[in-house]
Design a protein around this motif. Sequence first.
Motif, PDB file in Angstrom:
ATOM      1  N   TRP A  51       0.848  -1.188   0.000  1.00 49.96           N
ATOM      2  CA  TRP A  51       0.000   0.000   0.000  1.00 49.96           C
ATOM      3  C   TRP A  51       0.876   1.227   0.000  1.00 49.96           C
ATOM      4  N   GLU A  52       0.260   2.355  -0.120  1.00 51.29           N
ATOM      5  CA  GLU A  52       0.981   3.628  -0.175  1.00 51.29           C
ATOM      6  C   GLU A  52       1.855   3.771   1.071  1.00 51.29           C
ATOM      7  N   GLY A  53       3.167   3.934   0.858  1.00 52.80           N
ATOM      8  CA  GLY A  53       4.108   4.044   1.974  1.00 52.80           C
ATOM      9  C   GLY A  53       4.693   2.714   2.417  1.00 52.80           C
ATOM     10  N   GLN A  54       4.177   1.605   1.878  1.00 54.24           N
ATOM     11  CA  GLN A  54       4.696   0.277   2.212  1.00 54.24           C
ATOM     12  C   GLN A  54       4.974  -0.450   0.899  1.00 54.24           C
ATOM     13  N   ASP A  55       6.226  -0.334   0.441  1.00 56.25           N
ATOM     14  CA  ASP A  55       6.586  -0.889  -0.860  1.00 56.25           C
ATOM     15  C   ASP A  55       6.962  -2.368  -0.786  1.00 56.25           C
ATOM     16  N   GLN A  56       7.423  -2.811   0.358  1.00 59.65           N
ATOM     17  CA  GLN A  56       7.756  -4.225   0.526  1.00 59.65           C
ATOM     18  C   GLN A  56       6.469  -4.987   0.826  1.00 59.65           C
ATOM     19  N   PRO A  57       6.207  -6.083   0.124  1.00 54.62           N
ATOM     20  CA  PRO A  57       4.979  -6.857   0.388  1.00 54.62           C
ATOM     21  C   PRO A  57       4.929  -7.355   1.834  1.00 54.62           C
ATOM     22  N   VAL A  58       3.758  -7.189   2.441  1.00 56.11           N
ATOM     23  CA  VAL A  58       3.535  -7.635   3.819  1.00 56.11           C
ATOM     24  C   VAL A  58       2.674  -8.897   3.764  1.00 56.11           C
ATOM     25  N   PRO A  59       3.186 -10.019   4.294  1.00 53.29           N
ATOM     26  CA  PRO A  59       2.386 -11.250   4.268  1.00 53.29           C
ATOM     27  C   PRO A  59       1.317 -11.224   5.360  1.00 53.29           C
ATOM     28  N   LEU A  60       0.079 -11.526   4.968  1.00 55.91           N
ATOM     29  CA  LEU A  60      -1.024 -11.620   5.926  1.00 55.91           C
ATOM     30  C   LEU A  60      -1.552 -13.050   5.896  1.00 55.91           C
ATOM     31  N   ARG A  61      -1.645 -13.670   7.035  1.00 52.21           N
ATOM     32  CA  ARG A  61      -2.107 -15.052   7.158  1.00 52.21           C
ATOM     33  C   ARG A  61      -3.604 -15.113   6.849  1.00 52.21           C
ATOM     34  N   VAL A  62      -3.978 -16.050   6.021  1.00 55.79           N
ATOM     35  CA  VAL A  62      -5.389 -16.283   5.710  1.00 55.79           C
ATOM     36  C   VAL A  62      -5.875 -17.364   6.673  1.00 55.79           C
ATOM     37  N   PRO A  63      -6.801 -17.005   7.575  1.00 54.74           N
ATOM     38  CA  PRO A  63      -7.272 -18.010   8.530  1.00 54.74           C
ATOM     39  C   PRO A  63      -8.139 -19.069   7.814  1.00 54.74           C
ATOM     40  N   PRO A  64      -8.208 -20.251   8.379  1.00 53.99           N
ATOM     41  CA  PRO A  64      -9.044 -21.286   7.747  1.00 53.99           C
ATOM     42  C   PRO A  64     -10.532 -20.937   7.826  1.00 53.99           C
ATOM     43  N   ARG A  65     -11.289 -21.524   6.917  1.00 60.11           N
ATOM     44  CA  ARG A  65     -12.739 -21.314   6.907  1.00 60.11           C
ATOM     45  C   ARG A  65     -13.358 -21.933   8.160  1.00 60.11           C
ATOM     46  N   ILE A  66     -14.289 -21.223   8.707  1.00 58.86           N
ATOM     47  CA  ILE A  66     -15.027 -21.735   9.872  1.00 58.86           C
ATOM     48  C   ILE A  66     -16.383 -22.180   9.342  1.00 58.86           C
ATOM     49  N   GLY A  67     -16.662 -23.418   9.378  1.00 57.73           N
ATOM     50  CA  GLY A  67     -17.966 -23.945   8.972  1.00 57.73           C
ATOM     51  C   GLY A  67     -18.318 -23.810   7.570  1.00 57.73           C
TER      52      GLY A  67
END
Length: 176
Positions: free
Chosen positions: A160-176
């Motif tokens: 995003w703007e001001g953050q040029d290095q990719p930031v990894p975000l964990r995708v939580p598992p599906r609930i139900g």
Amino acid sequence: MDWGDAPAWAAFALSGGALWISIKARGDGKRSADAAEASVEEARESRAEARRSGDAAERSAIAAEETLADQRREADARRSAEAEANRPRPELSIEHSRKAVWQLINSGTAAARQIRCTELPTAMARGLEGDITLEPGEVSEFMMAASMGSPIPPVLRFVWEGQDQPVPLRVPPRIG
């Protein structure tokens, strides 16, 4: 003894007294000269000591100035670090909402503008294609559905703007 010799004896006695006084005066003069010489030597030593003291005071003043400059630099660095630490920042995370819907959440203190996913998942995804803007506390929903050959990824990377290095975000598992 003849009275004619009396003035000679008186002159002899006076000359002896004069000799004694001159010897005494010579000793006093020598002590006075020695004292003057010692005084001159003390003055030289005092001048040398004053010079050394002045040099030491100058070195001390220079060291104090350098220490003060170091303290100012450290204080400036500390203030900069505190300002940087207290600067508002976006803080993104992903949560599962329902079925095939996840939420991209900004729980930070600053807006995240022009958010984009750097590696779109191979799974069917909707809502991640364009740039997203999230104010603090805002949520953006997106969909992902897995298929046989395209599972839902465990991590999505965002910039995003001001953050040029990719930031990894964990995708939580599906609930139900």
